[in-house]
Design a protein around this motif. Sequence first.
Motif, mmCIF file in Angstrom:
data_model
loop_
_atom_site.group_PDB
_atom_site.id
_atom_site.type_symbol
_atom_site.label_atom_id
_atom_site.label_comp_id
_atom_site.label_asym_id
_atom_site.label_seq_id
_atom_site.Cartn_x
_atom_site.Cartn_y
_atom_site.Cartn_z
ATOM 1 N N ARG A 165 0.843 -1.193 0.000
ATOM 2 C CA ARG A 165 0.000 0.000 0.000
ATOM 3 C C ARG A 165 0.883 1.249 0.000
ATOM 4 O O ARG A 165 2.078 1.178 0.281
ATOM 5 C CB ARG A 165 -0.934 -0.015 1.206
ATOM 6 N N PRO A 166 0.317 2.422 -0.328
ATOM 7 C CA PRO A 166 1.109 3.661 -0.319
ATOM 8 C C PRO A 166 1.787 3.895 1.026
ATOM 9 O O PRO A 166 1.239 3.562 2.079
ATOM 10 C CB PRO A 166 0.053 4.742 -0.605
ATOM 11 N N ARG A 167 2.978 4.446 0.973
ATOM 12 C CA ARG A 167 3.763 4.633 2.195
ATOM 13 C C ARG A 167 3.130 5.656 3.128
ATOM 14 O O ARG A 167 3.225 5.545 4.333
ATOM 15 C CB ARG A 167 5.185 5.071 1.836
ATOM 16 N N GLU A 168 2.510 6.698 2.573
ATOM 17 C CA GLU A 168 1.919 7.747 3.389
ATOM 18 C C GLU A 168 0.509 8.054 2.892
ATOM 19 O O GLU A 168 0.227 7.985 1.688
ATOM 20 C CB GLU A 168 2.754 9.031 3.323
ATOM 21 N N ALA A 169 -0.369 8.379 3.829
ATOM 22 C CA ALA A 169 -1.730 8.773 3.456
ATOM 23 C C ALA A 169 -1.674 10.125 2.743
ATOM 24 O O ALA A 169 -0.923 11.025 3.131
ATOM 25 C CB ALA A 169 -2.604 8.865 4.695
ATOM 26 N N VAL A 170 -2.457 10.247 1.678
ATOM 27 C CA VAL A 170 -2.508 11.480 0.897
ATOM 28 C C VAL A 170 -3.915 12.055 1.013
ATOM 29 O O VAL A 170 -4.903 11.319 0.907
ATOM 30 C CB VAL A 170 -2.164 11.211 -0.585
ATOM 31 N N SER A 171 -4.020 13.354 1.246
ATOM 32 C CA SER A 171 -5.338 13.965 1.388
ATOM 33 C C SER A 171 -6.067 13.984 0.054
ATOM 34 O O SER A 171 -5.448 13.912 -1.020
ATOM 35 C CB SER A 171 -5.196 15.403 1.910
#
Length: 298
Positions: A165-171
Motif C-alpha cells: 500500500r502507499p507509504r503515506e496517506a494522501v489527502s
Amino acid sequence: MGDHATNPATETFLAHRNLLFTVAYEMLGSAADAEDVLQETWLRWVKADVEQVLDQRAYLIRITTRQSLNRLRSMKLRREAYVGPWLPEPLLTAPDVADDVELAESVSMALMLVLETLSPTERAVFVLHEAFDVGYDEIADALGKSPAAVRQIAYRARRHVEARRPREAVSSGETRAALESFQRALEGGDLQGLLDVLAPEVVLVSDGGGIKQAAPRPIISADKVARFIVGGIGKAGVALTGDPTVVNGNPALILRVDGEIDGVIAIRVEDTRITGLYYVRNPQKLTRIGSETPLTLR
C-alpha cells in the motif's frame, strides 16, 4: 421484500444494507456479485429466529462474510479466464465519502487491487478486522476457525498489504490537485505535462475485459505511460475529455471520447505525483457510474 415492508426482520436488514453491501464489495471487488450476496444473505436472514439473535448486526455480517467467501472461491475460474488485467468495478460515490479517510482508503482502487493478491480467507480476515473493526472472536465464529488461527491469518495479511500500500496517506485535496494536472495534460495531449505529474515508476493498469481494447499487461515508467496515453487514449482525430468525479471514495475522471463514455480513470498519488493509474474500459463494469452507491463502514 415489498411484502414485508413492516416486518422487523426487513427493517433490520434494510438498516444495515449499505454496510453489508460494503462488506461484500470489499470482499469481491464486484458490485453485481455483492448484490447477489446480499440477496443470499436476505434469504438466510428471513429464515432465522431473529428474536433470538442478540447482536443482529454481527449476525448479518457473519452471513454476508460466509456468502462472500463462497462467491469468491467460485469466482476463481472466472478470474483465470478473464482477458487481460482485472480491475475492481468502479462505484460512483458521494463527494463526502472522500472526506472519510478510513472509508475512502478501504474502498480505493489501489487497495482493492492489493486485496486481490490475498487468499479468500486472508481477504475476509483483513477486511473484517481492518476496515470494519470486527473482533477476532467474531471473525473466528464467522469463518469456523479458532481466534488464534485468525490472529495469525490477520498478521500475514496485514504484512502483505502493508508492503504494497502507499507509504503515506494522501489527502483528497492533494489527489485532486494531481488529478487536475493530469486532466489538463490528458485533454491537451501534452506529453511533457504528463511527465511532470507522473512518478518515474508509475504503473498503468487498463481493463477492457476482452470487450474494449486495453493494454494486455501493466505499463511501467512515466515515459511509456505518457506515450501510451498520448498515442493511444488520446489518438489524433478524437475529442478527449475528462469529467472530475468521485469513484470509490477518491477523486477520479470519467473519460469521454467524442462525448461518449469510454471509461473511468482512478489514480494513486504519493509525494504529489501519480504512482498508479487504473483505467476501467470494460462496459460491463461501468454500470454503477451513473448514480451514487452508498457505502459505509458502520
